[in-house]
Design an enzyme around this catalytic site. Sequence first.
Site, PDB file in Angstrom:
ATOM      1  N   GLU A  15      -4.857   1.500   3.477  1.00 39.22           N
ATOM      2  CA  GLU A  15      -4.516   1.441   5.440  1.00 39.22           C
ATOM      3  C   GLU A  15      -3.422   3.109   5.548  1.00 39.22           C
ATOM      4  OE1 GLU A  15      -3.630  -2.250   5.923  1.00 39.22           O
ATOM      5  OE2 GLU A  15      -4.960  -2.959   5.049  1.00 39.22           O
ATOM      6  N   GLY A  16      -4.285   4.072   4.515  1.00 39.52           N
ATOM      7  CA  GLY A  16      -3.172   4.689   5.107  1.00 39.52           C
ATOM      8  C   GLY A  16      -2.246   5.575   4.137  1.00 39.52           C
TER       9      GLY A  16
END
Length: 626
Positions: free
Chosen positions: A430-431
């Site tokens: 998620e990043g």
Amino acid sequence: MSMIDTSRMSRGKADALEVTEAARQTEWTQPSFAAELFMGRVDESLVWPWPAQSEEDRREGDALLATLREFLAANVDADAIDRAQDLPEAVIKGLAGMGMFAMKIPKSYGGLGLSQVNYNRAIGLIASHCGSTAVWLSAHQSIGVPQPLKLFGTEEQKAKWFPLFAQGAISAFALTEPEVGSDPARVATTATPVENGAAYLLNGEKLWCTNGLVADVIVVMARTPDREIRGKMRKQITAFIVDTKTPGFEILGRCRFMGIRAIQNGLIRFKDLRVPKENIILGEGQGLKLALTTLNTGRLTLPAASTAGAKAAVAMTRRWAAHRVQWGAPIGHHDAVAQKIASMAATTFAMEAVTSWASALADRHTADIRLEAAMAKLFCSEEGSRIMDDAMQIRGGRGYETEASLKARGEVSYPVERMLRDHRINRIIEGSSEIMRLFIIREALDKHMRAAGSIVNPKAAGLGRLVRDAVKAGVFYAGWYPARWLPHGILGPYAGWGRLGRHLRWVRRRSNRLARALFHLMILNGPALEKRQALLARGVDIAVDLFAMECACAYARHLAGDESRPEAVELADDFCLLARRRITAGFHGFWHHDDRAHYRLARRVLDGRYAWLESGIMPVEEFPKA
């Protein structure tokens, strides 16, 4: 407006920038503590009074957690799940029966309708016990179909899909591809309109689709036909709801990982899979915007899980360090170990403060938390990793030993080894930490770009726009820049903060200094600042620590007053001392560093000039030439 000069970029890099910029939220319609922090403005009204959970919401959460705790203790053998690399069907059905796959589904559709705070409390409890189980639930609800539908779905879409999730249906999110990670412009999966636009045919492959192998429904990002926008053809990425029972959906294989071993993550393929037009979420070409907006709150699950893992690590370390005697005293009494324990406890407190504050604001919808959510994810995943590593170091050989091996000898079987493996992914998914820093600094510099983008990068605008922007920038900076040096407001209203007041005053002063430093770097480097990622990362890390200090102080004051936990002040005080040392070093690193030398060395390494350094080992496979 961008201060980044794309004229010398490769076509692919320029395309990626254009696609990402087009998907950004460009307006700040609500206040943001973090955004103002980068501008040298500290607004304590956003963190104090502390946004405490209401008594009604807390009671609802307490009841759910009590039931969930019993279920986990009786039914979820985390070590067995890790070894088998699979979640038992009985566990899945049990969780579904409790409504755990519908935690974020509104009650009107049969779900639990939990607040973000209670949802994070539930995920945190599960993550402290079994990382794999937590990921099954969070991948489904934080980034899977429920979250984007809740934010952007039509009433027809909600009526169709929400009840299915309330009954236990599982969802997933598919963006990454074998050759595409964080570069949205290279998405190769296509959605071709057919039947006069009534439907689309999906073709392509998606990698690392968590829950993808067991999902009933998946959100799929695919390229729809390019559109001409302001005289230029633009790539379009669209989000589709895909029923996995539709012909053309194929599972190519399962991926196996270092940690969270029981997740159902793999490579999937779409081959002429028909999706009706009504399954588009938000609109054609709005897929990346949907993904970025969904993650603003969706990624708050990771701080919650990281914080819960850190708490478990502290609990195990405290017990072990008090029990284990070496050289005539418990190992926790030896200074080298005691320093680690103090840092672990103080940092865990700050992690909880950051996560709780961001989650509460997500529930209240009174602030723009895109930066705060990203900061929470970055801070908690990075600091959580340090805490896990310290826990293993203090536990020693028993930390490196598996839970099953310890249990076989009759020892207390703390699963430190598994916890460290499970937690490591939090700095990637998620990043990644690197992408999070780039995202944060891009958003943080937005006001500068609006005020002086074409001044810093004259190639981004024509002469007329350059003149207009020069006037606008002159007016803005004539007031803003001198204020970053003046002592006005630095003392602040901190009479009721006790020993924590000195830290809040320090945050104000360093916020001003950070704003000045970033402005100076922007002027000195111009468009080339985009390439100075090591410099920008220092600015982000300074801001994240300032943000965490502010949250920790406010949370401690709340606990000391409203929850009768005066000892929270000591934890916040200690964390602020740790953070201040890091921040001071970060400011020094702005102007005293070896970044260019390191970069030159890295390029030489990549060019193979130091291949002789790799002698004496077995051959390492080469990648095929592009």
